[in-house]
Design a protein around this motif. Structure first.
Motif, PDB file in Angstrom:
ATOM      1  N   SER A 187       0.835  -1.194   0.000  1.00  0.00           N
ATOM      2  CA  SER A 187       0.000   0.000   0.000  1.00  0.00           C
ATOM      3  C   SER A 187       0.870   1.244   0.000  1.00  0.00           C
ATOM      4  O   SER A 187       1.997   1.255   0.510  1.00  0.00           O
TER       5      SER A 187
ATOM      6  N   THR B  81      -9.911   8.855  -3.086  1.00  0.00           N
ATOM      7  CA  THR B  81      -9.545   7.443  -2.973  1.00  0.00           C
ATOM      8  C   THR B  81      -8.044   7.323  -2.725  1.00  0.00           C
ATOM      9  O   THR B  81      -7.232   7.843  -3.506  1.00  0.00           O
TER      10      THR B  81
ATOM     11  N   ASP C  92      -4.790   4.614  -1.318  1.00  0.00           N
ATOM     12  CA  ASP C  92      -4.354   3.236  -1.106  1.00  0.00           C
ATOM     13  C   ASP C  92      -3.627   3.156   0.229  1.00  0.00           C
ATOM     14  O   ASP C  92      -2.510   3.646   0.374  1.00  0.00           O
TER      15      ASP C  92
END
Length: 440
Positions: free
Chosen positions: A2, A40, A42
């Motif tokens: 990530s 959005t 990660d």
């Protein structure tokens, strides 16, 4: 892998001087990005607080941990756990009332050894300035203290004597040469008197606003004479705000702080020695001047002056204000105490974050603390600014369950505190902090 270790979203994120819907991304313990709330991202872990506010971790630069020597009063394990529960992620420990006091480098090392492995938040240290240690001051700064503290009147413990007027000037000259900060308990010993009886009005009459004002003026004069930096701790007297403002406007290097108890409690409501501190909690009319000093920036911040003791020293049974230990235990409660009153007066969460996080951090040069900004430590607090609770002293993490806020209903609940991106839970992972100005 990530991109981020953690993302925390809140529609009430306090960052860059305002309150907005943001997502705060964390990588390797630091804030790696600040994004729109709905973006959005990660991340290995994501937390959405919704309407619960996200604040920077508070910085409390005035904490008496008392370990070693008086660990039954408080200690690093209990104090830092209480700090974390109250949204405080950094404390700076005072040089008294530990034994030995932090007036030499060897005493500092003894204190660090006692604290090692116990700290739930990051911890820095003040040194002390007493009549016999003037040659120890520069080595203390080299060892990483953020400044040195002195008293102008008796400190309450024999091992930490006060400076007289000539010694104050000599210490400030020495510190001016290395740009070291002197922090001062400012009450004029010639103006203080012994209480004539055991009641609170008699105690209050023995430590007047004039005693505080005369000492503050003496520190201002010493700073003007030497060019040194001075910081007045725990201002309780509203009469001190105007001379401090004038001194700052004239370029004298003097700052000052105040404390939650002076901003929220009043002499009229004192009911037990749990309220006793020095300088004392004053009449209700005095509070407005302190809030004005904060609003205008004359007072740079709010810190706890957490100074606990066991019940027998607090004199709760005898109800004698003349002999009770003077100190307020409030490390875990400062944020809701201040928010309850600040909100009533029309102040905002960004105001509170300035007074209790970035302001104290800036005082001690911790530019990576006390703010939500890219590159800062990811010290974060999930704080519900609308929830009420009633204080129960025995539920606090303070070692001794004594507080003047016992039974008081406050607004604002801390849900989670992150230190460098990791929630503070049972395993201590705080580190020791050094002044960035310290020489190796």
């Amino acid at each position: 892998m990530s991109e981020f270790d953690l993302v925390v979203r809140s529609r009430r994120t306090v960052a860059e001087g305002g309150e907005r819907a943001l997502a705060v991304a964390v990588r390797d313990g630091r804030v790696a990005g600040v994004f729109d709330y709905g973006e959005t991202l990660d991340a290995r872990e994501s937390v959405d607080l919704g309407e619960v506010a996200l604040l920077p971790g508070l910085v409390d630069t005035h904490v008496h941990v008392n370990e070693p020597g008086r660990t039954h009063w408080e200690g690093f394990a209990s104090a830092t756990r209480a700090a974390a529960a109250g949204g405080v992620t950094t404390i700076v420990d005072m040089p008294l009332n530990s034994l030995p006091p932090t007036t030499t480098v060897s005493a500092l090392e003894i204190k660090k050894k006692a604290a090692l492995g116990q700290c739930h938040v990051d911890v820095g240290f003040w040194g002390g300035a007493v009549p016999a240690n003037i040659d120890d001051l520069e080595p203390l700064f080299d060892a990483g203290v953020f400044g040195v503290k002195c008293f102008l009147s008796p400190s309450g413990v024999d091992e930490f004597p006060a400076l007289d007027s000539d010694q104050l000037i000599e210490v400030m000259r020495r510190l001016a040469a290395i740009d070291g900060l002197l922090i001062v308990h400012a009450e004029d010993p010639a103006t203080l008197t012994d209480p004539i009886g055991p009641t609170y009005p008699e105690f209050l009459d023995s430590r007047t606003q004039d005693a505080e004002l005369r000492a503050v003026e003496r520190v201002i004069d010493a700073a003007a004479l030497t060019g040194g930096r001075a910081h007045i701790v725990h201002i309780s007297a509203g009469s001190c705000v105007e001379p401090l403002r004038r001194a700052q406007e004239s370029g004298i290097r003097v700052t000052a702080e105040t404390c939650p108890h002076y901003l929220t409690l009043t002499a009229e409501e004192v009911t037990s020695p749990a309220f006793k501190c020095c300088p004392p909690i004053r009449e209700s009319a005095n509070r407005d001047a302190l809030w004005y000093g904060l609003a205008t920036g004359t007072l740079m911040g709010i810190v706890s002056d957490h100074s606990p003791c066991p019940a027998d020293l607090k004199g709760l049974a005898a109800h004698d204000y003349s002999s009770a230990w003077g100190g307020i235990a409030s490390l875990q409660l400062g944020l809701p105490v201040i928010w309850t009153e600040a909100r009533r007066r029309g102040h905002t969460l960004p105001d509170v974050a300035t007074w209790m996080a970035s302001g104290p951090a800036d005082l001690v040069g911790l530019s990576h603390k006390g703010r939500i900004a890219i590159g800062s430590d990811a010290d974060l607090v999930a704080f519900d600014p609308t929830a009420d609770f009633t204080v129960t002293a025995t539920d606090l993490h303070h070692k001794n369950p004594i507080t003047p806020y016992d039974g008081r209903t406050l607004t604002g609940v801390v849900h989670t505190t992150w230190l460098r991106g990791t929630p503070i839970q049972d395993t201590p992972h705080g580190t020791f902090l050094r002044s960035s100005a310290a020489r190796p």
